[in-house]
Design an enzyme around this catalytic site. Structure first.
Site, PDB file in Angstrom:
ATOM      1  N   GLU A  50      -1.791 -28.568  28.432  1.00 32.43           N
ATOM      2  CA  GLU A  50      -3.007 -29.386  28.369  1.00 32.43           C
ATOM      3  C   GLU A  50      -2.866 -30.525  27.359  1.00 32.43           C
ATOM      4  O   GLU A  50      -3.738 -31.368  27.245  1.00 32.43           O
ATOM      5  CB  GLU A  50      -4.211 -28.510  28.000  1.00 32.43           C
ATOM      6  CG  GLU A  50      -4.668 -27.583  29.114  1.00 32.43           C
ATOM      7  CD  GLU A  50      -5.946 -26.846  28.740  1.00 32.43           C
ATOM      8  OE1 GLU A  50      -7.019 -27.472  28.706  1.00 32.43           O
ATOM      9  OE2 GLU A  50      -5.860 -25.639  28.477  1.00 32.43           O
TER      10      GLU A  50
ATOM     11  N   THR B  35       0.821  -1.210   0.000  1.00 29.78           N
ATOM     12  CA  THR B  35       0.000   0.000   0.000  1.00 29.78           C
ATOM     13  C   THR B  35       0.853   1.257   0.000  1.00 29.78           C
ATOM     14  O   THR B  35       0.437   2.293  -0.513  1.00 29.78           O
ATOM     15  CB  THR B  35      -0.931  -0.034   1.235  1.00 29.78           C
ATOM     16  OG1 THR B  35      -1.779  -1.157   1.113  1.00 29.78           O
ATOM     17  CG2 THR B  35      -1.781   1.211   1.343  1.00 29.78           C
TER      18      THR B  35
ATOM     19  N   THR C 259       1.683  -4.204   4.347  1.00 30.68           N
ATOM     20  CA  THR C 259       1.531  -4.504   5.770  1.00 30.68           C
ATOM     21  C   THR C 259       1.021  -5.928   6.032  1.00 30.68           C
ATOM     22  O   THR C 259       1.255  -6.471   7.105  1.00 30.68           O
ATOM     23  CB  THR C 259       0.549  -3.516   6.452  1.00 30.68           C
ATOM     24  OG1 THR C 259      -0.730  -3.628   5.818  1.00 30.68           O
ATOM     25  CG2 THR C 259       1.047  -2.092   6.388  1.00 30.68           C
ATOM     26  N   ASP C 260       0.338  -6.516   5.039  1.00 27.89           N
ATOM     27  CA  ASP C 260      -0.336  -7.803   5.309  1.00 27.89           C
ATOM     28  C   ASP C 260       0.626  -8.904   5.753  1.00 27.89           C
ATOM     29  O   ASP C 260       0.313  -9.689   6.644  1.00 27.89           O
ATOM     30  CB  ASP C 260      -1.093  -8.284   4.058  1.00 27.89           C
ATOM     31  CG  ASP C 260      -2.345  -7.453   3.777  1.00 27.89           C
ATOM     32  OD1 ASP C 260      -2.705  -6.609   4.620  1.00 27.89           O
ATOM     33  OD2 ASP C 260      -2.957  -7.660   2.710  1.00 27.89           O
TER      34      ASP C 260
ATOM     35  N   LYS D 161       0.431  -7.754  12.932  1.00 31.09           N
ATOM     36  CA  LYS D 161      -0.607  -6.831  12.449  1.00 31.09           C
ATOM     37  C   LYS D 161      -1.869  -7.085  13.253  1.00 31.09           C
ATOM     38  O   LYS D 161      -2.362  -8.210  13.300  1.00 31.09           O
ATOM     39  CB  LYS D 161      -0.840  -7.033  10.955  1.00 31.09           C
ATOM     40  CG  LYS D 161      -1.790  -6.002  10.354  1.00 31.09           C
ATOM     41  CD  LYS D 161      -1.876  -6.078   8.835  1.00 31.09           C
ATOM     42  CE  LYS D 161      -2.785  -4.966   8.314  1.00 31.09           C
ATOM     43  NZ  LYS D 161      -2.882  -4.931   6.844  1.00 31.09           N
TER      44      LYS D 161
ATOM     45  N   TYR E 135      -8.434   0.694  -3.576  1.00 27.57           N
ATOM     46  CA  TYR E 135      -7.178   1.096  -4.197  1.00 27.57           C
ATOM     47  C   TYR E 135      -6.451  -0.161  -4.646  1.00 27.57           C
ATOM     48  O   TYR E 135      -6.851  -1.279  -4.339  1.00 27.57           O
ATOM     49  CB  TYR E 135      -6.310   1.887  -3.194  1.00 27.57           C
ATOM     50  CG  TYR E 135      -5.757   1.032  -2.083  1.00 27.57           C
ATOM     51  CD1 TYR E 135      -6.531   0.691  -0.973  1.00 27.57           C
ATOM     52  CD2 TYR E 135      -4.468   0.502  -2.157  1.00 27.57           C
ATOM     53  CE1 TYR E 135      -6.041  -0.129   0.039  1.00 27.57           C
ATOM     54  CE2 TYR E 135      -3.963  -0.317  -1.149  1.00 27.57           C
ATOM     55  CZ  TYR E 135      -4.766  -0.623  -0.062  1.00 27.57           C
ATOM     56  OH  TYR E 135      -4.281  -1.443   0.916  1.00 27.57           O
TER      57      TYR E 135
END
Ligand code: ASP
Length: 355
Positions: free
Chosen positions: A312, A39, A118-119, A191, A52
């Site tokens: 567990e 982006t 950013t993903d 993120k 976008y």
């Protein structure tokens, strides 16, 4: 695109008033910018629209858009890819890591900035944290708003990333990610919001530092082995083994775990509920695949906290590993590198804890 053209023209005009004298420029650190898309290089046809496309703007335009950064470093740019980071792939990872290792080996390169979406920035950052062979600053940056948006966050993030890459105190802290005034360790950030500008958190390990308009403050060194101490290497590596992530949920059966194995996964990471838990059916399927030699790691879909061994789930009995504080996407990156050579389960468990 009209808005985009206006933005770059304004930047070019600003550049004229920000020129650095050749004598002063020669004293500045040398920072190479490797652009991969995202982006931060995205564009929309309006400055107030949500829709976008990532990866529209090239590295030269990125550099031209932030002329202020030339006061911090001598900058040169290379385009590694121009993709949304949802499309990030092994080919780009290997190319990027190789190029960084070539550049940081040069005496006249002081730091690297990588622009990225950013993903998946946390995966690329963590991958580089494990395979870059240098203590020189290697800094990723990104943006939540495209370059054409009202109040785009990319320019200041880029400026701050250059400031960190040009700062000698950034050396030796592992690969870093600079976004929204915060300096994260690539091993720690995640993120946390789909759309907010303040999306990145370092929940367990905390921030490495902050950076405000280029002024850096460092709080801590790296947590976990990285870069020069890392035992991972890409020498001779042309592909990485397949490792899949399966998400646990209420009423889970073993179908997705079996599907991952059938697709050829050499490792499976389960994004478990809570402390890496899953249904009995899920656990039975996972243990069955572990018995066949697939390396199976329990991580958690919860955003913070460690996953411990034998809490567990009886990992010793079932032949499973616990991800410690690595989230599923980071555990997957580590496992792919770990599986480049034969290793015992105990050794892979050690890696999960040490890195
Ligand atoms: N989908 C974009 C990407 O990761 C999101 C962003 O960069 O913020 O490339």
């Amino acid at each position: 695109m009209r808005i985009a053209t206006r933005t770059w023209l304004a930047a070019a005009a600003a550049a004229a008033s920000l020129a650095v004298s050749p004598a002063r420029a020669a004293e500045l650190p040398n920072v190479v910018v490797l652009a991969t898309g995202g982006t931060i290089a995205g564009a929309a046809s309006s400055d107030v629209q949500a829709a976008y496309t990532s990866g529209q703007v090239g590295v030269d335009q990125l550099l031209a858009a932030v002329p202020q950064a030339k006061k911090l470093a001598r900058l040169s740019g290379e385009q590694i890819s121009n993709i949304g980071s949802q499309d990030m792939n092994d080919e780009v990872w290997l190319k990027l890591a190789r190029r960084i290792n070539e550049l940081v080996a040069k005496a006249d390169v002081d730091g690297i900035v990588i622009t990225h979406g950013t993903d998946t920035i946390e995966e690329t950052g963590y991958f580089l944290n494990l395979v870059v062979k240098s203590k020189k600053p290697v800094v990723l940056t990104a943006a939540m708003r495209p370059s054409t948006a009202l109040s785009a966050d990319g320019p200041l993030n880029f400026f701050n990333a250059v400031a960190v890459a040009a700062n000698k105190d950034a050396a030796g802290r592992g690969v870093l990610v600079v976004v929204n005034d915060w300096i994260h360790g690539a091993s720690s950030l995640t993120k946390a919001s789909t759309t907010a500008v303040q999306t990145f958190l370092s929940p367990l390990r905390g921030l490495v530092g902050t950076v405000a308009y280029g002024e850096c403050e460092f709080y801590r060194g790296p947590v976990g082995k990285n870069t020069l101490e890392s035992e991972f290497s890409l020498d001779g590596v042309t592909s990485l083994p397949r490792v899949d992530i399966v998400m646990a949920h209420a009423n889970m059966d073993g179908a997705m775990i079996d599907a991952a194995a059938a697709a050829g996964a050499k490792g499976i990471v389960v994004a478990g509920v809570g402390n890496g838990n899953m249904t009995k059916a899920g656990l039975d399927a996972l243990a069955a695949q572990a018995k066949k030699g697939i390396v199976c790691v329990r991580s958690s879909r919860v955003v913070t906290g460690r996953v411990g061994r034998n809490v567990e789930v009886d990992d010793d009995k079932l032949g499973l590993l616990a991800s410690d504080d690595l989230n599923p996407q980071k555990a997957r990156v580590l496992l792919r590198l770990a599986l480049l050579k034969p290793r015992s389960l105990a050794d892979i468990q050690r890696l999960l804890v040490e890195y």
